[in-house]
Write a protein that holds these residues in place. Structure first.
Motif, PDB file in Angstrom:
ATOM      1  N   GLU A 105       1.892  -1.519  13.376  1.00 57.22           N
ATOM      2  CA  GLU A 105       2.622  -1.485  12.104  1.00 57.22           C
ATOM      3  C   GLU A 105       3.328  -2.819  11.864  1.00 57.22           C
ATOM      4  O   GLU A 105       3.267  -3.385  10.766  1.00 57.22           O
ATOM      5  CB  GLU A 105       3.664  -0.350  12.074  1.00 57.22           C
ATOM      6  CG  GLU A 105       4.400  -0.330  10.726  1.00 57.22           C
ATOM      7  CD  GLU A 105       5.508   0.708  10.610  1.00 57.22           C
ATOM      8  OE1 GLU A 105       5.742   1.467  11.570  1.00 57.22           O
ATOM      9  OE2 GLU A 105       6.156   0.745   9.546  1.00 57.22           O
TER      10      GLU A 105
ATOM     11  N   VAL B  74      -7.850   3.813  -1.875  1.00 56.51           N
ATOM     12  CA  VAL B  74      -8.628   4.308  -0.740  1.00 56.51           C
ATOM     13  C   VAL B  74      -8.297   5.783  -0.515  1.00 56.51           C
ATOM     14  O   VAL B  74      -7.154   6.203  -0.648  1.00 56.51           O
ATOM     15  CB  VAL B  74      -8.404   3.446   0.531  1.00 56.51           C
ATOM     16  CG1 VAL B  74      -6.947   3.371   0.928  1.00 56.51           C
ATOM     17  CG2 VAL B  74      -9.244   3.941   1.692  1.00 56.51           C
TER      18      VAL B  74
ATOM     19  N   ILE C 200       6.463   7.287   4.918  1.00 61.73           N
ATOM     20  CA  ILE C 200       6.095   5.899   4.625  1.00 61.73           C
ATOM     21  C   ILE C 200       4.863   5.577   5.463  1.00 61.73           C
ATOM     22  O   ILE C 200       4.837   5.857   6.668  1.00 61.73           O
ATOM     23  CB  ILE C 200       7.248   4.950   5.027  1.00 61.73           C
ATOM     24  CG1 ILE C 200       8.490   5.232   4.182  1.00 61.73           C
ATOM     25  CG2 ILE C 200       6.808   3.490   4.913  1.00 61.73           C
ATOM     26  CD1 ILE C 200       9.720   4.448   4.628  1.00 61.73           C
TER      27      ILE C 200
ATOM     28  N   LEU D 206      -7.578  10.725   1.868  1.00 61.95           N
ATOM     29  CA  LEU D 206      -7.030  10.637   3.222  1.00 61.95           C
ATOM     30  C   LEU D 206      -6.269  11.910   3.565  1.00 61.95           C
ATOM     31  O   LEU D 206      -5.883  12.674   2.695  1.00 61.95           O
ATOM     32  CB  LEU D 206      -6.113   9.419   3.317  1.00 61.95           C
ATOM     33  CG  LEU D 206      -6.796   8.070   3.050  1.00 61.95           C
ATOM     34  CD1 LEU D 206      -5.777   6.954   2.915  1.00 61.95           C
ATOM     35  CD2 LEU D 206      -7.799   7.738   4.145  1.00 61.95           C
TER      36      LEU D 206
ATOM     37  N   ARG E 258       0.876  -1.171   0.000  1.00 57.87           N
ATOM     38  CA  ARG E 258       0.000   0.000   0.000  1.00 57.87           C
ATOM     39  C   ARG E 258       0.912   1.219   0.000  1.00 57.87           C
ATOM     40  O   ARG E 258       1.791   1.320   0.837  1.00 57.87           O
ATOM     41  CB  ARG E 258      -0.888  -0.011   1.248  1.00 57.87           C
ATOM     42  CG  ARG E 258      -1.897  -1.161   1.280  1.00 57.87           C
ATOM     43  CD  ARG E 258      -2.540  -1.278   2.639  1.00 57.87           C
ATOM     44  NE  ARG E 258      -3.279  -0.071   3.009  1.00 57.87           N
ATOM     45  CZ  ARG E 258      -4.609   0.062   2.895  1.00 57.87           C
ATOM     46  NH1 ARG E 258      -5.338  -0.935   2.449  1.00 57.87           N
ATOM     47  NH2 ARG E 258      -5.194   1.191   3.251  1.00 57.87           N
TER      48      ARG E 258
ATOM     49  N   GLY F  63      -7.870   1.651  16.924  1.00 56.35           N
ATOM     50  CA  GLY F  63      -6.779   1.490  15.965  1.00 56.35           C
ATOM     51  C   GLY F  63      -5.625   2.453  16.099  1.00 56.35           C
ATOM     52  O   GLY F  63      -4.734   2.458  15.258  1.00 56.35           O
TER      53      GLY F  63
ATOM     54  N   ILE G  63       1.164   2.800   5.852  1.00 52.59           N
ATOM     55  CA  ILE G  63       0.487   1.587   5.373  1.00 52.59           C
ATOM     56  C   ILE G  63      -1.011   1.848   5.230  1.00 52.59           C
ATOM     57  O   ILE G  63      -1.536   1.899   4.138  1.00 52.59           O
ATOM     58  CB  ILE G  63       0.730   0.373   6.291  1.00 52.59           C
ATOM     59  CG1 ILE G  63       2.229   0.145   6.484  1.00 52.59           C
ATOM     60  CG2 ILE G  63       0.090  -0.876   5.685  1.00 52.59           C
ATOM     61  CD1 ILE G  63       2.549  -0.976   7.436  1.00 52.59           C
ATOM     62  N   ASP G  64      -1.690   2.044   6.352  1.00 57.98           N
ATOM     63  CA  ASP G  64      -3.154   2.154   6.261  1.00 57.98           C
ATOM     64  C   ASP G  64      -3.606   3.571   5.927  1.00 57.98           C
ATOM     65  O   ASP G  64      -4.621   3.754   5.271  1.00 57.98           O
ATOM     66  CB  ASP G  64      -3.801   1.686   7.554  1.00 57.98           C
ATOM     67  CG  ASP G  64      -3.388   2.549   8.722  1.00 57.98           C
ATOM     68  OD1 ASP G  64      -2.181   2.571   9.027  1.00 57.98           O
ATOM     69  OD2 ASP G  64      -4.243   3.237   9.299  1.00 57.98           O
ATOM     70  N   GLY G  65      -2.877   4.583   6.401  1.00 57.19           N
ATOM     71  CA  GLY G  65      -3.263   5.964   6.107  1.00 57.19           C
ATOM     72  C   GLY G  65      -4.416   6.474   6.946  1.00 57.19           C
ATOM     73  O   GLY G  65      -4.961   7.547   6.689  1.00 57.19           O
ATOM     74  N   THR G  66      -4.818   5.708   7.957  1.00 60.87           N
ATOM     75  CA  THR G  66      -5.932   6.145   8.805  1.00 60.87           C
ATOM     76  C   THR G  66      -5.531   6.269  10.276  1.00 60.87           C
ATOM     77  O   THR G  66      -6.379   6.309  11.155  1.00 60.87           O
ATOM     78  CB  THR G  66      -7.123   5.167   8.702  1.00 60.87           C
ATOM     79  OG1 THR G  66      -6.691   3.870   9.164  1.00 60.87           O
ATOM     80  CG2 THR G  66      -7.633   5.055   7.281  1.00 60.87           C
ATOM     81  N   GLY G  67      -4.236   6.298  10.534  1.00 57.52           N
ATOM     82  CA  GLY G  67      -3.777   6.461  11.918  1.00 57.52           C
ATOM     83  C   GLY G  67      -3.564   5.160  12.659  1.00 57.52           C
ATOM     84  O   GLY G  67      -3.298   5.157  13.849  1.00 57.52           O
ATOM     85  N   MET G  68      -3.672   4.044  11.965  1.00 58.06           N
ATOM     86  CA  MET G  68      -3.618   2.764  12.657  1.00 58.06           C
ATOM     87  C   MET G  68      -2.211   2.232  12.864  1.00 58.06           C
ATOM     88  O   MET G  68      -1.912   1.632  13.875  1.00 58.06           O
ATOM     89  CB  MET G  68      -4.436   1.740  11.889  1.00 58.06           C
ATOM     90  CG  MET G  68      -4.613   0.446  12.621  1.00 58.06           C
ATOM     91  SD  MET G  68      -5.277  -0.801  11.543  1.00 58.06           S
ATOM     92  CE  MET G  68      -3.805  -1.378  10.725  1.00 58.06           C
ATOM     93  N   CYS G  69      -1.318   2.460  11.894  1.00 54.97           N
ATOM     94  CA  CYS G  69      -0.025   1.775  12.002  1.00 54.97           C
ATOM     95  C   CYS G  69       1.041   2.622  12.691  1.00 54.97           C
ATOM     96  O   CYS G  69       1.937   2.093  13.314  1.00 54.97           O
ATOM     97  CB  CYS G  69       0.449   1.288  10.639  1.00 54.97           C
ATOM     98  SG  CYS G  69       1.218   2.550   9.606  1.00 54.97           S
ATOM     99  N   GLY G  70       0.933   3.924  12.580  1.00 50.26           N
ATOM    100  CA  GLY G  70       1.931   4.755  13.240  1.00 50.26           C
ATOM    101  C   GLY G  70       3.273   4.781  12.514  1.00 50.26           C
ATOM    102  O   GLY G  70       4.246   5.343  13.017  1.00 50.26           O
ATOM    103  N   GLY G  71       3.337   4.183  11.325  1.00 50.91           N
ATOM    104  CA  GLY G  71       4.598   4.144  10.584  1.00 50.91           C
ATOM    105  C   GLY G  71       5.007   5.503  10.046  1.00 50.91           C
ATOM    106  O   GLY G  71       6.171   5.758   9.786  1.00 50.91           O
TER     107      GLY G  71
END
Lengths: 280, 455
Positions: B250, A86, A213, A89, A44, B230, A215-223
């Motif tokens: 992540e 998606v 960088i 965002l 993604r 999330g 992944i989800d773009g919705t605040g979920m991964c924190g990357g």
């Protein structure tokens, strides 16, 4: 599946790609981005929205073939499809009338500055655009920009088009003559950093758009986390725009490089050679 | 339960327990006392008729068993694997007093797996021919949303689930690793729910692409928000932004949703160093630690501020982790992450704790011991200390009541919020909890939404 309705080469290795997605076209605002996935094994990856048409129900992105995913996208043609899109965002840019605005786009970032400059002008701002590129083969969106702003300046590293030098050289000249109410910069991190340093001295409000960088773009991964004013922010939901004077660019640049070695492996897998670092 | 040997399984992502075969399942089911007033059912948030399905297994009527389970539980293959049965049904089993309760979870798993492998669909779950009810929108295709949607579909409503990611399952898909919950099982259970007439729209972030107001205008009569917890928490200690520091979200999303363990066959990369420290001791932490091991880490540590007794993870999974060689640093808190000049993680500075008086959670509070700091060498850190509510949707619903942590305020029994057609449940209301608790909320919400529409 999302069908490609148009594909156009707009500069060396830079393509405009259009997709059909009515709901997204209706919801899009300047400054927002989408996350794409080309195929089942694809990652993604985010791209800023370049343009959208609510009558045709289409959205456009501009993509430079650098890594595996952007190369995969640029290799597709009209009539092909990708698996996922998606968006929109991220927070939309605040384009209200503030007065004099300078929008700076570096490399493929010029495409990302386009909808912002356009909306800024629509809302009554006096908009000057600076386009920066490595050489004339990489200058994009000049004509489109001219149609939606008051003045366009071009700077190329080798002087093959416009002024020889960086966008900051043009900016320095402009700042000597006049003080804008807002500077907006989008492009390579090092360019945004230099712009922010220059405007900080003169205390000119400066916004930058960070392409971390994610992944989800919705605040979920924190990357995508970045340091802004020494606080951790998520570029996807708190941004992508931040106060350029507050962003820790060193931190951002080092986090941006964290998968470079893996990208090399991925590209070799796909029979290519990594060009990252030269692209911007 | 037969399991993959620890020495072998740390080299693959295949499921750890093999599951009962027919004979084993019948033998285990035969131990059930068939209590007249079964206490086990009271321990099940979705009220599965446990003695009845166990009797059916005992009598070799496997289709009946899955039919009974599916009357109240649409995700049995999931629940049979990841429910904390030891704290729920099995804890209340009469045989628990003798130390050996019925293995209810594994029997549920057996029935579900048998049904899937033999392509036997229980009659009460055949596609409803007549779906002419009102349109209902469910936000989030995790366990809570899926449960609510399937119950509403069975009642005849036209249900659409709006999912932000490209795959369904929520935490079942992005969070729980393959070795604990194979993804094809999740996809099969979701397919069974779609078969009921539920429509799932992927890549659809409500609050971004459409608002609740717009959905109302399109004719949706009620909304169930099950968007989950999330937003990863960090410790807010120095060095947390260094390269090599991941949120568990992540780390696990790369591995599970994006299949980074198959890189470069799959495009999404992940970096796992030689020494990995996972902060926290919930299921997510244990999942991260065991994943790191499978990705080639030489030493994997769990760093936890309390003792083994307070660990929130399931006992089974803690045991699995121990068998696999995960090293537990207990009564230990990180206070600083240290990196080198290229901003790569090198060490964690930790401090030892002792336990003080109980805090709000009822668990004894960890208190730092002065001058007990020590350094731990590591090149990857995974922060697994919990998640908060994702704000995207709430931010766009005017007047929706939230609590002080940003979770949605909703009634425990009916999931009703302060807005009359909006219901909410699962982690977005309770904060991070279990799959089955989220499913329980989905069931209660479906019931309440039906009453709301009928009234």
């Amino acid at each position: 599946m999302y069908a490609i309705t148009k594909k156009e080469k707009i500069a060396s290795e830079i393509y405009l790609v259009e997709f059909e997605f009515m709901d997204l076209a209706k919801a899009a605002s300047p400054g927002q981005f989408v996350i794409l996935r080309i195929d089942e094994k694809g990652e993604r990856f985010p791209l800023t929205l370049f343009d959208w048409n609510t009558e045709k129900g289409t959205i456009q992105v501009v993509c430079q073939a650098i890594g595996v995913s952007t190369r995969k996208l640029c290799a597709l043609n009209e009539g092909d499809s990708i698996l996922d899109i998606v968006g929109p965002l991220g927070r939309a840019t605040d384009t209200k009338n503030i007065g004099k605005v300078i929008c700076i786009g570096g490399g493929v970032g010029t495409a990302e500055a386009y909808p912002i400059a356009k909306k800024m002008k629509e809302n009554g701002n006096d908009v000057t655009v600076i386009i920066g590129a490595r050489n004339k083969d990489f200058v994009i969106c000049e004509e489109k920009m001219r149609a939606v702003c008051h003045t366009v300046h071009v700077a190329t590293d080798d002087g093959t088009q416009g002024k020889k030098g960086f966008v900051t050289d043009v900016l320095r000249d402009l700042l000597e003559k006049d003080t804008p109410d807002l500077v907006f910069a989008i492009g390579p991190a090092v360019m945004m950093k230099k712009v922010a340093e220059m405007t900080k001295e003169k205390n000119i409000k400066t916004l930058v758009s960070l392409n971390s960088i994610m992944i989800d773009g919705t605040g979920m991964c924190g990357g995508c986390r970045v340091l802004v004013g020494e606080k951790v922010k998520f570029a996807c939901v708190d941004g992508p725009e931040f106060d350029g004077h507050q962003v820790d660019f060193e931190d951002m640049m080092s986090r941006g490089k964290r998968y470079h070695d893996k990208e090399e492996i991925a590209l070799q897998q796909h029979g290519g050679v990594c060009r990252r670092g030269r692209a911007h | 339960m037969r399991e993959q040997n620890p020495k072998e399984r740390i080299k693959n992502f295949n499921e750890v327990p093999y599951g009962y075969n027919k004979e084993e399942a019948i033998a285990e089911a035969s131990r059930c006392l068939q209590c007249k007033k079964p206490p086990c059912v009271k321990g099940c948030p979705v009220e599965v008729n446990i003695p009845a399905f166990i009797l059916a297994i005992k009598e070799d009527r496997f289709l009946d068993a899955i039919k009974i389970i599916k009357e109240t539980n649409n995700l049995p293959a999931v629940c049979g694997r990841v429910c904390p049965q030891e704290d729920q049904c099995e804890k209340l089993c009469v045989l628990q007093k003798k130390g050996n309760p019925i293995d209810i979870g594994s029997l549920e798993r057996f029935a579900a797996d048998w049904s899937r492998e033999n392509k036997q669909v229980p009659i009460n779950h055949k596609k409803s021919k007549k779906i002419d009810g009102e349109m209902i929108a469910v936000i989030g295709a995790g366990p809570s949303g899926l449960t609510c949607a399937s119950d509403l579909a069975l009642l005849g409503y036209k249900v659409t689930i709006f999912e932000a990611l490209h795959k369904p399952g929520g935490v079942l898909t992005y969070g729980i690793p393959e070795f604990r919950l194979p993804k094809n099982i999740v996809m099969d259970e979701v397919a069974a729910i779609e078969y009921l007439g539920v429509n799932v729209k992927y890549n659809f972030v409500i609050g971004k692409i459409k608002s609740i107001d717009e959905l109302r205008q399109e004719g949706y009569k009620a909304f169930y928000i099950a968007s989950g917890a999330g937003l990863p928490y960090f410790m807010n200690i120095p060095g947390e932004n260094l390269n090599g520091v991941y949120s568990a979200n992540e780390f696990l999303t790369r591995i599970n949703l994006m299949k980074a363990y198959k890189f470069p066959e799959y495009d999404t990369p992940i970096k796992v160093g030689k020494k990995v420290a996972v902060i926290g001791a919930g299921n997510v932490a244990i999942d991260s630690a065991r994943s790191a091991l499978r990705l080639g880490a030489e030493k994997v540590y769990i760093v936890y501020r309390r003792t083994e007794q307070e660990m929130p993870a399931r006992l089974d999974e803690i045991h699995h982790a121990e068998e696999e060689g995960i090293i537990f640093h207990l009564l230990t808190s990180p206070i600083k992450i240290l990196g080198d000049e290229s901003k790569e993680v090198k060490k964690i500075l930790c401090i030892k704790n002792k336990l003080g008086d109980p805090d709000d959670s009822g668990r004894r509070r960890p208190l730092p011991i002065a001058k007990s700091e020590f350094e731990m060498t590591t090149d990857t850190v995974v922060v697994a200390i919990g998640n908060g509510p994702n704000p995207i949707l709430q931010d766009t619903i005017k007047g929706l009541q939230l609590n002080r942590w940003g979770n949605i305020e909703a009634d425990k029994n009916t999931c009703i919020t302060n807005i009359k057609d909006i219901f909410a449940g699962g982690d977005i209301v309770t904060g991070a909890a279990t799959v089955i608790a989220a499913m329980g909320a989905g069931k209660r919400a479906a019931r309440a939404i039906n009453e709301h529409i009928q009234s």
